[in-house]
Design a protein around this motif. Sequence first.
Motif, PDB file in Angstrom:
ATOM      1  N   GLY A 325      -9.537  51.059   4.446  1.00 39.20           N
ATOM      2  CA  GLY A 325     -10.171  51.593   5.650  1.00 39.20           C
ATOM      3  C   GLY A 325     -10.368  50.490   6.667  1.00 39.20           C
ATOM      4  O   GLY A 325     -10.089  49.317   6.405  1.00 39.20           O
ATOM      5  N   GLN A 326     -10.885  50.882   7.838  1.00 41.72           N
ATOM      6  CA  GLN A 326     -11.063  49.915   8.912  1.00 41.72           C
ATOM      7  C   GLN A 326     -11.982  48.763   8.511  1.00 41.72           C
ATOM      8  O   GLN A 326     -11.831  47.650   8.984  1.00 41.72           O
ATOM      9  N   ASP A 327     -12.951  49.079   7.628  1.00 41.48           N
ATOM     10  CA  ASP A 327     -13.895  48.044   7.219  1.00 41.48           C
ATOM     11  C   ASP A 327     -13.310  47.134   6.142  1.00 41.48           C
ATOM     12  O   ASP A 327     -13.982  46.248   5.643  1.00 41.48           O
ATOM     13  N   GLY A 328     -12.060  47.373   5.769  1.00 44.04           N
ATOM     14  CA  GLY A 328     -11.407  46.526   4.782  1.00 44.04           C
ATOM     15  C   GLY A 328     -11.619  46.977   3.349  1.00 44.04           C
ATOM     16  O   GLY A 328     -11.052  46.421   2.423  1.00 44.04           O
ATOM     17  N   LYS A 329     -12.463  48.003   3.154  1.00 50.40           N
ATOM     18  CA  LYS A 329     -12.697  48.487   1.793  1.00 50.40           C
ATOM     19  C   LYS A 329     -11.550  49.399   1.367  1.00 50.40           C
ATOM     20  O   LYS A 329     -11.026  50.155   2.174  1.00 50.40           O
ATOM     21  N   GLU A 330     -11.248  49.331   0.073  1.00 53.66           N
ATOM     22  CA  GLU A 330     -10.146  50.151  -0.409  1.00 53.66           C
ATOM     23  C   GLU A 330     -10.593  51.611  -0.494  1.00 53.66           C
ATOM     24  O   GLU A 330     -11.692  51.911  -0.952  1.00 53.66           O
ATOM     25  N   ILE A 331      -9.713  52.504  -0.050  1.00 51.67           N
ATOM     26  CA  ILE A 331     -10.001  53.933  -0.126  1.00 51.67           C
ATOM     27  C   ILE A 331      -9.709  54.396  -1.550  1.00 51.67           C
ATOM     28  O   ILE A 331      -8.680  54.031  -2.130  1.00 51.67           O
ATOM     29  N   GLU A 332     -10.614  55.187  -2.086  1.00 48.12           N
ATOM     30  CA  GLU A 332     -10.419  55.671  -3.451  1.00 48.12           C
ATOM     31  C   GLU A 332      -9.130  56.483  -3.529  1.00 48.12           C
ATOM     32  O   GLU A 332      -8.877  57.352  -2.697  1.00 48.12           O
ATOM     33  N   CYS A 333      -8.348  56.185  -4.530  1.00 46.86           N
ATOM     34  CA  CYS A 333      -7.034  56.819  -4.636  1.00 46.86           C
ATOM     35  C   CYS A 333      -7.139  58.064  -5.520  1.00 46.86           C
ATOM     36  O   CYS A 333      -7.254  57.956  -6.737  1.00 46.86           O
ATOM     37  N   SER A 340      -4.400  61.655  -2.297  1.00 40.51           N
ATOM     38  CA  SER A 340      -4.121  63.040  -2.671  1.00 40.51           C
ATOM     39  C   SER A 340      -3.855  63.873  -1.425  1.00 40.51           C
ATOM     40  O   SER A 340      -4.173  63.455  -0.307  1.00 40.51           O
ATOM     41  N   ASP A 341      -3.295  65.055  -1.634  1.00 43.83           N
ATOM     42  CA  ASP A 341      -3.007  65.939  -0.508  1.00 43.83           C
ATOM     43  C   ASP A 341      -4.270  66.265   0.273  1.00 43.83           C
ATOM     44  O   ASP A 341      -4.272  66.272   1.494  1.00 43.83           O
ATOM     45  N   GLU A 342      -5.361  66.523  -0.471  1.00 41.78           N
ATOM     46  CA  GLU A 342      -6.614  66.846   0.216  1.00 41.78           C
ATOM     47  C   GLU A 342      -7.066  65.694   1.093  1.00 41.78           C
ATOM     48  O   GLU A 342      -7.574  65.900   2.190  1.00 41.78           O
TER      49      GLU A 342
END
Lengths: 360, 358, 305
Positions: A325-333, A340-342
Motif C-alpha cells: 500500500g501507499q504506506d509501504g505496508k504489505e497488503i494481505e494476500c 483475491s478477486d474480491e
Amino acid sequence: MFSRKLFGAFAGVALAALSASGAMAQAKDKIKVGFIYVGPVGDHGWSYQHDQGRQAIVKALGDKVETTFVESVPEADSERAIEQLARTGHDLIFTTSFGFMEPTLKVARKYPNIKFEHATGFKRAPNVSTYAAKFHEGRYIIGQIAGKMTKSGVIGYVGAFPIPEVIAGINAFYLGAQSVNPDVKIKVVWANTWYDPAKEGDAAKALLDQGVDMLAQHTDSPAPIQAAEARGKFGFGQASDMERFAPKAQLTAIIDDWSDYYIARAKAVLDGTWKSEDTWGGLAEHMVVMSPYKNMPDDVKKMAEETEAAIRSGALNPFKCPIYGQDGKEIECKGNGALSDEQVLGMNFYVKGIEDKIPQ
Amino acid sequence: MRFELTPRTTVSPVARALAPVAAFIVSFLIAGFVIWLMGRSPIAAFDVYVLQPLSDPWSLQELLVKATPLALIAIGLSYCFRASLWNIGAEGQYVMGAILGSWLALKTHGTEAGFWVLPLMLVLGIVGGALYGLVPAFLKTRFGVNEILTSLMLVYVAQLTLDYLVRGPWRDPKGFNFPQSVTFDPSATLPPILESGRVHYGVFFAVIAVLVTAVILGRTLFGYRLKLTGDAPRAARFAGFNSRATTMAVFAISGGLAGLAGISEVSGQIGQLQPSISPGYGFTAITVAFLGRLNPLGILVAALVVALTFIGGESAQILLRLPLDLTQAFQGILLLCVLAADALVSYRIRLVTRGGGK
Amino acid sequence: MTTFEAILLTIVTASTPLLIAALGELVTERSGVLNLGVEGMMAMGAACSFAAAVTFDSTLIGVMAGMMAGALMAALFALVVLGFAANQVGSGLALTIFGLGLSGLIGAPFVGARRDPVPPVDIPGLSDIPFIGRLFFEQDLFVYSSVALTILIALYLTRTRSGLTLRSIGENHTSANALGLPVLRVRFVAILFGGACAGLAGAYLALVYTRFWSPGMTAGRGWIALALVVFAAWRPGWLLIGAYIFGAATVLQLHAQAAQFGVPSQVLSAVPYLATILALLLLSLRHGRAVGAPGSLGAPFVPDR
C-alpha cells in the motif's frame, strides 16, 4: 472457459434460489434479445462497444435472433425501460451499467422466465447473471509500455470517478510501469464524468501541461488521446480502437469486446442451457482485447506482446503478491499468490509509489 | 412585411381552452412529417407513442409514476413563475431535499427506529429543498443577484455534493466500494399504494399540492399578491405588498415541493442514495409548468402528457427503432406551439404588408 | 514553451466558445430579449457545422453551416417571441430542448467521423515576442475573431447610432416605439445575431476543440454563457474578462488535482460554479441592484399597451 468469481453471501443466495427454480429451460427456435444502454450508442466508448456486441449477435445467429436496444437510459429511471423490454417478448435482456443493478433485480423478480444479464454488478438471482471484464490486465500492459517509453519519467492518467474499477486500473497501470521503470511517477486527474469530450480534453491538456508525456485514460471519449496527438505525445485508446482519432499517438487500445460473451449467452438461451452465473473475463477469454501495438520501438513491442501472452496463459497476474500500500505496508494476500478477486473488485487503496490521494 | 399585434379586449374562454389542443395537433403534424421524412409510418408512430400507452394498465401506472415528481416540482415552480421569478434550479432543490431526508434514513439504518422515521424524512426533504431554494431568493432580495443564474449554478453544486457523499462518507461499507448508500430500511421506505405496483404514496402529495394551490391562487390574498407582483411590481408595492417577502415565500414553496419530490423518489422508487437520483426531473418540470400554463389543473394534465412522451418514446425505440432524440425534439416543438397558441389567443395578429414606413 | 504559457494557452482555448456564445447573447439581451435557448442553438451549431465540414471536407463551409443553423434556430425563437409575443423564458427553454433533440438526429450519421486540426495562424514577427508572443499571436482564427468581435461589439454599442437605437429599445421599448424606432425589426436582427454567435461557438467546439461530434457535447456551456452575460453586467469588455476567469477556473481545478493537493475532486469541480455566484454577488455589492440590466429585458413587446 470463463473464470468465475464467487461473492460468498450473494453467491450462496443465488445458488440456493437456483436449485429452487430448477432451471426448467428448454430449447427455442428464435429469441428476442434486448439491451439497455446508459449512454448514446454514438459515444464511441462504453455503450458503443456494447452495441458492437449486439451487432455481433445478429451477425453470428442471423434470423434466429431479433435484437432491440434502448439508449441513454438514466440510471435513476431505468426500471420502466427494463420492464418495457420484458413485456415486449424479449427472452434475454442485457443491462449494461452498474447503476441498473437494483432495477434489473426488481424486474427479474417479476419475470422469472426471462433471463437477465447485468454488467459490472455484484448481485445475482436465479435469472440474473453478472459479467464484467478484467480491464486491469490490459492496463498492466499499457503501464509497461508507458514506463518503458516515457522520457520525462512522469505519466498521466485521466480518471472518470474514483470507483474500485478505476482505482484497480490505475494500480495495475502503475505496477506495470514500475516493473520496467522503478522511479516512474504518475499524476492522476479526475474528470468527474464518464463522457464530456471537452472536459476530458481539458483534463488531458492539464496533465500534458504539467509535463507528462504518456497519457492513459479511463473516460470514454477520444478527446484525451487526441490531445496527446496534438502535442506530439503518446496515449492509449479506451473501450474502442481510437486509432482513427490519433494515428500517431495511439500506442495501443484496450478494447472491450463483448461479442463472444454475448453470442455465447444468446446461444445458451436458444439451446436452453442458460444458467445464472458470474463471469469475469480478461485477455484469455477475449473479453479484453489489445489493438495492434504501434508507434513504438520493436523492443517495447516485443515486451508488450510477451506480457500479453504471459497474462493470457495465466503465468502473470498484474496483482501478484506481494503488493504494498501507499504506506509501504504489505497488503494481505487473500488469493492464490495474488490479490483475491474480491480485493480487486473492491479496491480502494493506491499501491506504493503513487503519491496522489484517492479522493474520498 | 411585418406582424402587428394588438391585445384582444375580451378573450373567449373557449378559445383559451382550445388553444393547447390546437397546439397539440400542430406539433403532432410536425412530428409526423419528420417521421415520414425518416421513412417511417407516422400513423404507426402515433399508435406506439400515444394510443398504446393509454390503452394498457401497466403503461397507465407507469404514467403516474413518471408524472408524480414532475407535477410536484412544476406546481412549486408555478408559484415562482407567476411572480415572474425564474427559479430554474429545481433540480438542485430536488437533490438537496433527497440528501437531507436520506440523512435520517441512513442515521436510523439498522436501528429499532419506528414509524416516525418516514414522516420526519419527508419533512426534512421539504426543509432541505426549501432552504436550498432560499439561497437564490436571499441573494436576489438582499443583493439583487439574478436568480436564474444562481439557482442554476446551485444545481451543479448540489449534484457534486451528492456525488461526494455517496462516494465518500455515506458509501455502503458492504457495497464493495461502489458509489451508493445502504438500501433504506422498510421504516424509511415510502410504500407503494398497491402491493405489486410501482405507484407510491407520492402521487397523493402531487394531487394535494394541486388542490391546495388551486385554492391558494383562486381564493386568497397571497394568490392575488403573487399575480400582482408578477404583472405589475410597482402597483404591488403601492398596494403595500412586500415583494421581498413574496420572493422568499415562493422560492421556499417551490424549493420545498422539489425537495419533497426528491425524497419521495429516493425513498419510494430508488430505495437508496446513488450518484444520480434524477433523470432531469427538475428541468423537465419547467417545461411542464409552462405547458400547463401555470394553472394547477393544467400542470397536472401537462405532467401526464410529458410523462406520456417519455414512455411513448421508449416504446418507439423498442418497437419502431425511432431514436430518443426525436422524443426530445418533439417536446421542444410542443412547448413552443403551446406558448405560441397561448399568445395567439391573447393577441390579435395582423400581417401588414407595406414597404418602408419606418 | 513553459508550463505557465501552456496553461494560459489552454485557458484561452477553453474560454473562447463561452466568449463567442456570450457575446451573441449580450447583443440579444441588450435589445431587450432574453433567449435561454443558447444551449440548443449551440448544440445545433456543433452538429450542423460538423456534418457540413465532413460532407464537403471544408472547415469554412462547416463554420458557415454552424452559424446558419444557429441563426435559423434563433429565427424560430424570434417568430414565437416577437411574432406571437410569447413568454421568452418558456420559449427559450423550449428552444434548448428542441435543439438538443434535433442536433442528435442530425449528428447521428456523423458519429465516429473526425476532422484534422485547424492550424494555428501565426502572425509573423509578433509571435516571436518572448512569452506573450506565443500566447497572443499563435492561436487559431476563432480566438482572434472572438477578441475582434468583443471590440467591435463594444464599439458598436457605444459609438454608433444603430447601437444606440438597439440599447434604447432594450431599455424601454414603449418609449422607443413612441419615438418611431423599429422595435421588432431591431430585435429580430439582434436575435439572429445571437443565434449565429451561438452556432459559431458550437462550430468551434466540434471543429476545433474536440474535432469530432458526439451527442450532448455542449454539456451545459450554453448556460454558462448566459451566466457570463449577467456577470459582465451586459458590457463586452467585462465579458471577455469573465469568460477567461471562468475558463481559468475550469482548467486550473484540473491542475490543482494534478499538483496533488489531496482536496476532494468534487470540491474542485464545484469551484467554477461557486466562483460565478460569488462574482455575481461581489459585482452587485459594488454597483447596487441589478447592474446594467436592460430595462425591458424579457418583457414581450406589444404596441399600445
